[in-house]
Structure formats: C-alpha cells, structure tokens
Write an enzyme that holds these catalytic residues in place. Structure first.
Site, PDB file in Angstrom:
ATOM      1  N   VAL A  37      13.105 -92.733   2.583  1.00 34.07           N
ATOM      2  CA  VAL A  37      13.148 -92.203   3.619  1.00 34.07           C
ATOM      3  C   VAL A  37      12.514 -93.284   4.664  1.00 34.07           C
ATOM      4  O   VAL A  37      12.022 -93.616   5.503  1.00 34.07           O
ATOM      5  CB  VAL A  37      12.283 -91.364   3.380  1.00 34.07           C
ATOM      6  CG1 VAL A  37      13.227 -90.132   2.699  1.00 34.07           C
ATOM      7  CG2 VAL A  37      10.764 -90.765   3.133  1.00 34.07           C
ATOM      8  N   TYR A 123      -2.560 -86.123   4.532  1.00 28.68           N
ATOM      9  CA  TYR A 123      -1.766 -85.377   4.461  1.00 28.68           C
ATOM     10  C   TYR A 123      -2.259 -83.972   5.445  1.00 28.68           C
ATOM     11  O   TYR A 123      -1.144 -84.269   6.024  1.00 28.68           O
ATOM     12  CB  TYR A 123      -2.193 -84.694   2.992  1.00 28.68           C
ATOM     13  CG  TYR A 123      -0.761 -84.342   2.235  1.00 28.68           C
ATOM     14  CD1 TYR A 123       0.119 -84.451   1.830  1.00 28.68           C
ATOM     15  CD2 TYR A 123      -1.359 -82.475   2.219  1.00 28.68           C
ATOM     16  CE1 TYR A 123       1.478 -83.563   1.461  1.00 28.68           C
ATOM     17  CE2 TYR A 123      -0.832 -82.449   1.735  1.00 28.68           C
ATOM     18  CZ  TYR A 123       1.038 -81.973   1.090  1.00 28.68           C
ATOM     19  OH  TYR A 123       1.595 -81.836   0.499  1.00 28.68           O
ATOM     20  N   ALA A 124      -3.207 -83.587   5.492  1.00 26.23           N
ATOM     21  CA  ALA A 124      -3.135 -82.157   6.446  1.00 26.23           C
ATOM     22  C   ALA A 124      -2.185 -83.314   8.150  1.00 26.23           C
ATOM     23  O   ALA A 124      -2.038 -82.439   8.347  1.00 26.23           O
ATOM     24  CB  ALA A 124      -4.182 -82.095   6.779  1.00 26.23           C
ATOM     25  N   ALA A 125      -2.673 -84.425   8.367  1.00 25.83           N
ATOM     26  CA  ALA A 125      -2.463 -84.837   9.641  1.00 25.83           C
ATOM     27  C   ALA A 125      -0.732 -85.015   9.582  1.00 25.83           C
ATOM     28  O   ALA A 125       0.132 -84.454  10.742  1.00 25.83           O
ATOM     29  CB  ALA A 125      -3.118 -86.643  10.393  1.00 25.83           C
ATOM     30  N   LYS A 127       1.596 -83.451   7.743  1.00 25.45           N
ATOM     31  CA  LYS A 127       1.742 -81.823   7.882  1.00 25.45           C
ATOM     32  C   LYS A 127       2.110 -80.829   9.031  1.00 25.45           C
ATOM     33  O   LYS A 127       2.791 -80.169   9.561  1.00 25.45           O
ATOM     34  CB  LYS A 127       1.573 -81.235   6.160  1.00 25.45           C
ATOM     35  CG  LYS A 127       1.816 -82.082   5.149  1.00 25.45           C
ATOM     36  CD  LYS A 127       3.818 -82.066   5.203  1.00 25.45           C
ATOM     37  CE  LYS A 127       3.743 -82.220   3.451  1.00 25.45           C
ATOM     38  NZ  LYS A 127       5.626 -82.535   3.332  1.00 25.45           N
TER      39      LYS A 127
END
Length: 213
Positions: A37, A123-125, A127
């Site tokens: 991807v 990761y939080a940004a 998601k």
C-alpha cells in the site's frame, strides 16, 4: 460477492478472510509482497480490472516511541502505511464502485485515535485522520450509492500486539468494563454484519470494545 482486505498477513485480515470465505464470498487478502500500500504502482497494478463489493483497509503498523526520539522516516512510514496507503486503496477501488452504483469501503482505525497513549503520536495521528477521511469520503460518494465506514477493533491479541509488555497489557485490560478483549474473529463477524445487514449505514465510526471515556 467480492472482497479485498489489505494487510493480508494480519490477524484481523486473516480472520475476515476466513469468515467471508465460509459465507461463500470470493475474498482476497494479499500480503504486502503482493499489495504494497506504500507503493502507488503496486496499488494501481493490483486494483486494475478489479470490481469489489467490499474493500477493507486493514494494513497497519506501529513505531511507538516518544516523538522527541522518533526518526523522521519512522513518522513517515507510519503515516504512509496507516493513512496514505488506505487512501490509495480507497481511491483505486472507487471508480468501479461508483460506476456500479454500489460498494463499501471500511477503514480500520484505533481506540488510540480518540484516546492516544504516550508514545503513539504518529500512530494516533494516522488513525485519527482515518476517521476524518471516513466522514468526508462518505459525504462525497454517498450520492453514488457507495458506503464508507470506520471500525475501531480495540486491543486484540495479534502479532502486532505480541510485543506489548504484560504490565501494559493488563493495564489496558483493566480499562475494559467487561474485563475482556475482543478477538479477531469477533471483529471479522462485526465487519461482515456491517456490510451485509446494515445497508443504510455510512459515515459512521464503530468502537467495538468496552472502554468508556
């Protein structure tokens, strides 16, 4: 029915692949060696000629560490896989769905998108951005009969979380009012239900565990 699940080597992808196949679907869950991807040409090649009823963007990685210690390339990689890669696959899937007047894209986000812990800035940004992408894209393509939804599976015991220390795992478990985690198979069955039994649902975000904040 035809389905494509990205991140095919992951626990959720494998569970969903098995659930859909058992229901008689033609399902594909390619690993990154087949569908990368992060590579626009790989995405273009894989989607060429496809016409899927359901595309689940499940490819994801973590590079957890304090932002001050994170290398720029780690930040870029996390966003490339979790956010930009999902966007590429959605964009590649949409032309056939729009032409057909039906289709469903599901993004897998995370509880960290809403309640990020220390050390998961990238990761939080990524998601969190998937939630925004879900809502915007649902508005964009709803007039063409295409649905877009977002699922937050919760903490699962998979290969991605195998390295989580026991103390942290127990702390997360204690945040669940039911005192238990979901399994990949339970998440897979929810996704199948969302697609087959909720045909008028789009632009929604579903948190599947029992954490309350």
């Amino acid at each position: 029915m035809h389905a494509l699940i990205t991140g095919g080597a992951g626990g959720i992808a494998q569970a969903l692949f098995a659930v859909l196949q058992a229901d008689g679907w033609t399902a594909n869950a390619p690993p990154s060696a087949e569908l990368d991807v992060t590579d626009p040409s790989s995405v273009a090649r894989y989607f060429d000629g496809r016409s899927d009823d359901l595309v689940v963007c499940a490819a994801g990685i973590t590079r957890d560490m304090p932002l001050a210690r994170m290398k720029p390339e780690d930040w870029d990689t996390v966003l490339e896989v979790n956010l930009t890669g999902a966007m590429r696959c959605a964009r590649a899937a949409l032309p056939s769905m729009v032409a057909r007047g039906s289709g469903h894209i599901i993004f897998l986000s995370s509880y960290s998108a809403l309640h990020p812990p220390v050390g998961q800035a990238a990761y939080a940004a990524a998601k969190s951005a998937l939630i925004g992408l879900t809502r915007s894209l649902a508005r964009e393509v709803g007039c063409h009969g295409v649905r877009v939804n977002c699922v937050l599976p919760g903490f699962l015991e998979t290969k991605m979380t195998a390295s989580v220390p026991a103390a942290r795992r127990n702390a997360v478990l204690n945040e669940h009012v039911l005192g238990r985690f979901n399994t990949p198979e339970q998440v897979a069955r929810f996704i199948r239900c969302l697609h087959t039994d909720m045909p008028n649902t789009s632009g929604q975000v579903f948190q599947l565990d029992s954490r309350i904040a």
